[in-house]
Design an enzyme around this catalytic site. Structure first.
Site, PDB file in Angstrom:
ATOM      1  N   ASN A 115      -7.842  -2.088  -2.589  1.00 23.67           N
ATOM      2  CA  ASN A 115      -8.534  -3.075  -1.755  1.00 23.67           C
ATOM      3  C   ASN A 115      -9.904  -3.407  -2.355  1.00 23.67           C
ATOM      4  O   ASN A 115     -10.604  -2.547  -2.880  1.00 23.67           O
ATOM      5  CB  ASN A 115      -8.659  -2.594  -0.304  1.00 23.67           C
ATOM      6  N   ILE A 116     -10.232  -4.688  -2.277  1.00 21.26           N
ATOM      7  CA  ILE A 116     -11.495  -5.177  -2.841  1.00 21.26           C
ATOM      8  C   ILE A 116     -12.202  -5.953  -1.733  1.00 21.26           C
ATOM      9  O   ILE A 116     -11.754  -7.048  -1.349  1.00 21.26           O
ATOM     10  CB  ILE A 116     -11.247  -6.078  -4.069  1.00 21.26           C
ATOM     11  N   CYS A 145      -6.466  -7.216   0.035  1.00 25.83           N
ATOM     12  CA  CYS A 145      -5.734  -5.951   0.210  1.00 25.83           C
ATOM     13  C   CYS A 145      -5.193  -5.427  -1.123  1.00 25.83           C
ATOM     14  O   CYS A 145      -4.911  -6.204  -2.052  1.00 25.83           O
ATOM     15  CB  CYS A 145      -4.542  -6.147   1.133  1.00 25.83           C
ATOM     16  N   GLU A 201      -2.246  -4.320  -1.802  1.00 23.87           N
ATOM     17  CA  GLU A 201      -0.886  -4.796  -2.132  1.00 23.87           C
ATOM     18  C   GLU A 201      -0.942  -6.126  -2.866  1.00 23.87           C
ATOM     19  O   GLU A 201      -0.244  -6.345  -3.858  1.00 23.87           O
ATOM     20  CB  GLU A 201      -0.042  -4.987  -0.867  1.00 23.87           C
ATOM     21  N   CYS A 212      -0.227  -5.114   5.761  1.00 17.96           N
ATOM     22  CA  CYS A 212      -0.621  -6.097   6.783  1.00 17.96           C
ATOM     23  C   CYS A 212       0.338  -7.284   6.727  1.00 17.96           C
ATOM     24  O   CYS A 212       1.136  -7.433   5.789  1.00 17.96           O
ATOM     25  CB  CYS A 212      -2.068  -6.535   6.567  1.00 17.96           C
ATOM     26  N   CYS A 244       0.196  -9.486   3.560  1.00 17.89           N
ATOM     27  CA  CYS A 244       0.822  -8.865   2.380  1.00 17.89           C
ATOM     28  C   CYS A 244       2.346  -8.850   2.505  1.00 17.89           C
ATOM     29  O   CYS A 244       3.049  -9.010   1.503  1.00 17.89           O
ATOM     30  CB  CYS A 244       0.278  -7.455   2.183  1.00 17.89           C
TER      31      CYS A 244
HETATM   32  N1  THU Z   1      -6.179  -3.081   3.617  1.00 17.34           N
HETATM   33  C1  THU Z   1      -5.333  -3.071   2.547  1.00 17.34           C
HETATM   34  O1  THU Z   1      -5.756  -2.893   1.401  1.00 17.34           O
HETATM   35  N2  THU Z   1      -4.009  -3.271   2.779  1.00 17.34           N
HETATM   36  C2  THU Z   1      -3.461  -3.499   4.008  1.00 17.34           C
HETATM   37  O2  THU Z   1      -2.264  -3.744   4.120  1.00 17.34           O
HETATM   38  C3  THU Z   1      -4.300  -3.471   5.191  1.00 17.34           C
HETATM   39  C4  THU Z   1      -5.758  -3.284   4.973  1.00 17.34           C
HETATM   40  C5  THU Z   1      -7.607  -2.870   3.370  1.00 17.34           C
HETATM   41  C6  THU Z   1      -8.452  -4.111   3.511  1.00 17.34           C
HETATM   42  C7  THU Z   1      -9.799  -3.548   3.878  1.00 17.34           C
HETATM   43  O3  THU Z   1     -10.549  -3.306   2.705  1.00 17.34           O
HETATM   44  C8  THU Z   1      -9.499  -2.238   4.546  1.00 17.34           C
HETATM   45  O4  THU Z   1      -8.139  -1.958   4.292  1.00 17.34           O
HETATM   46  C9  THU Z   1      -9.726  -2.243   6.051  1.00 17.34           C
HETATM   47  O5  THU Z   1      -9.054  -3.303   6.637  1.00 17.34           O
END
Ligand code: THU
EC number: 3.5.4.5
Length: 124
Positions: free
Chosen positions: A40-41, A51, A53, A84, A87
């Site tokens: 995640n960035i 995200c 993914e 999410c 994604c």
């Molecule tokens: N996040 C993901 O990387 N993937 C997901 O499917 C859900 C959420 C990350 C985004 C954000 O940086 C952190 O989780 C909190 O929402």
């Protein structure tokens, strides 16, 4: 599957998460056996956060590898995380049968967690 979970776990340290503090790591495998990871960035404009993914998917696709077969997803909490909605939709574009391995050892199939998905069929 364990190899993918391990690859996702290794990527966790690269997460850029100054706002949530949550690290998410994803590793995907293509039919040719290539593995791509993603984290995640986050961004100070919160809505621009990306995200793990989608980072992994975009890395794979931008290198010409669209044949995604499975992904593994881990988080720094140690709890299983589910992709999410955004994604799920992005993954669905490439393979509705994508297997999703969670950190608790469970495996899901994408189309089962995204019923009635919007698909290219709707465009014509
Ligand atoms: N996040 C993901 O990387 N993937 C997901 O499917 C859900 C959420 C990350 C985004 C954000 O940086 C952190 O989780 C909190 O929402």
């Amino acid at each position: 599957m364990n190899l993918l979970i391990e690859a996702a776990s290794r990527s966790l340290e690269k997460a850029y998460n100054p706002y949530s503090g949550l690290s998410v790591g994803c590793a995907l495998k293509t039919s040719s056996g290539k593995i791509y990871d993603g984290v995640n960035i986050e961004n100070s404009v919160f809505g621009l956060t990306m995200c793990a993914e989608r980072v992994a998917v975009f890395k794979a696709v931008s290198e010409g590898n669209v044949d995604i077969e499975q992904i593994a997803l881990v988080a720094s909490t140690g709890k299983p995380v589910y992709p999410c909605g955004a994604c799920r939709q992005v993954l669905f574009e490439f393979n509705p049968n994508t297997k999703i391995h969670l950190s608790n050892g469970k495996t899901l199939v994408l189309m089962e967690i995204l019923p009635f998905a919007f698909s290219r069929d709707a465009l014509s």
